[in-house]
Scaffold this active site. Sequence first.
Site, mmCIF file in Angstrom:
data_model
loop_
_atom_site.group_PDB
_atom_site.id
_atom_site.type_symbol
_atom_site.label_atom_id
_atom_site.label_comp_id
_atom_site.label_asym_id
_atom_site.label_seq_id
_atom_site.Cartn_x
_atom_site.Cartn_y
_atom_site.Cartn_z
ATOM 1 C CB THR A 125 -1.144 0.270 1.541
ATOM 2 O OG1 THR A 125 -1.414 1.315 0.952
ATOM 3 C CG2 THR A 125 0.349 -0.164 2.377
ATOM 4 C CG ASP A 126 -1.093 5.072 -0.911
ATOM 5 O OD1 ASP A 126 -1.340 4.263 -0.318
ATOM 6 O OD2 ASP A 126 -1.372 5.722 -2.145
ATOM 7 C CD GLU A 127 -3.301 3.467 4.813
ATOM 8 O OE1 GLU A 127 -2.568 3.751 5.490
ATOM 9 O OE2 GLU A 127 -4.070 3.559 4.203
ATOM 10 C CE1 TYR A 153 -2.862 -2.423 6.132
ATOM 11 C CE2 TYR A 153 -3.203 0.613 5.554
ATOM 12 C CZ TYR A 153 -3.031 -1.372 5.299
ATOM 13 O OH TYR A 153 -3.226 -1.587 3.778
ATOM 14 C CE LYS A 157 0.578 -4.746 2.461
ATOM 15 N NZ LYS A 157 -0.236 -6.073 1.939
#
Length: 339
Positions: A125-127, A153, A157
């Site tokens: 994810t870009d997060e 979260y 990741k």
Amino acid sequence: MTIFVTGGAGFIGANFIYYLLKNRPADSVICFDKLTYAGNLETLAAAEPLPTFKFVRGDISDREEVYKAFEEFRPNVVVNFAAESHVDRSIEDPGLFLKTNIIGTGILMDAARKFKVDRYHQVSTDEVYGDLPLDRPDLFFTEKTPIHTSSPYSASKASADLLVQAYIRTYQFPATISRCSNNYGPYHFPEKLIPLMIINALNDKKLPVYGAGANVRDWLYVEDHCSAIDLILRKGTVGEIYNIGGHNERTNLEVVKTILKILGKSEDLIEFVTDRKGHDLRYAIDPTKIETELGWTPKTKFDDGIKKTVAWYLDNKSWWEKIVSGEYQNYYEKMYGNR
């Protein structure tokens, strides 16, 4: 090929399975999913009768279950969608995210090494990049942007990504990683922004918007994401990271107002609520690498994709009504309880 898709009963995983079944009919697809609260086997009802599809209930953080499935199916390719993914839930229970997203990824890669798969792909994810300031629209995430996580979260990741990169270097593990922007489309679980707003609006309930709704996300139609992953599997370079973005930046408030307009509902339904802890301001991906190296570009503009998404929720009320009521969790027992 035999493609082993973890988390395939979830939103993006299920859409990817349907993409494969439609566009790669010669391949066999194995869905491996624990069926947690966000995993809905009924989402895969149209795939179940197909001879090239098989569902297996299992947990990626259970080494015995994973190895047993690999022993039976001997996959050529593994695509890991399986993850706890809701930021608010990670704030409440970080440990579950660490177990699934980090330990589970390690077990999957160990199995992939043991059974000598040709390719492993980690869906990220870009997060993991953190966020960008709202007053710098010229800034974007590239594959070289340093990891700077904001929530349990995103930290879990990012940890998984680093573990994959370590396996690539240490074991010459044949893996790739993709980092996508916010997805939307059919089968999106109702706790997420877009489906929640659609469903609440249809029921004339208040639409809760964090803070002032100024946070910006780059929206990616899920089918475009699926096409990008398929391309990476077949043409991507082992060891590389690919950013996948939609070129569709919108504030949360703009998204909500667009949904209300499509449904002909009043903006009076909007209700501003206390902001999320550590809420990231802006995500924006630069997908130049995948565009130039692999020739991928997103096909769906947000204004078109959101209309298709709203129409899907209007046409599939029984799917989300069962989720809202909790009935969907009984589907597995109905389908497999006596098998």
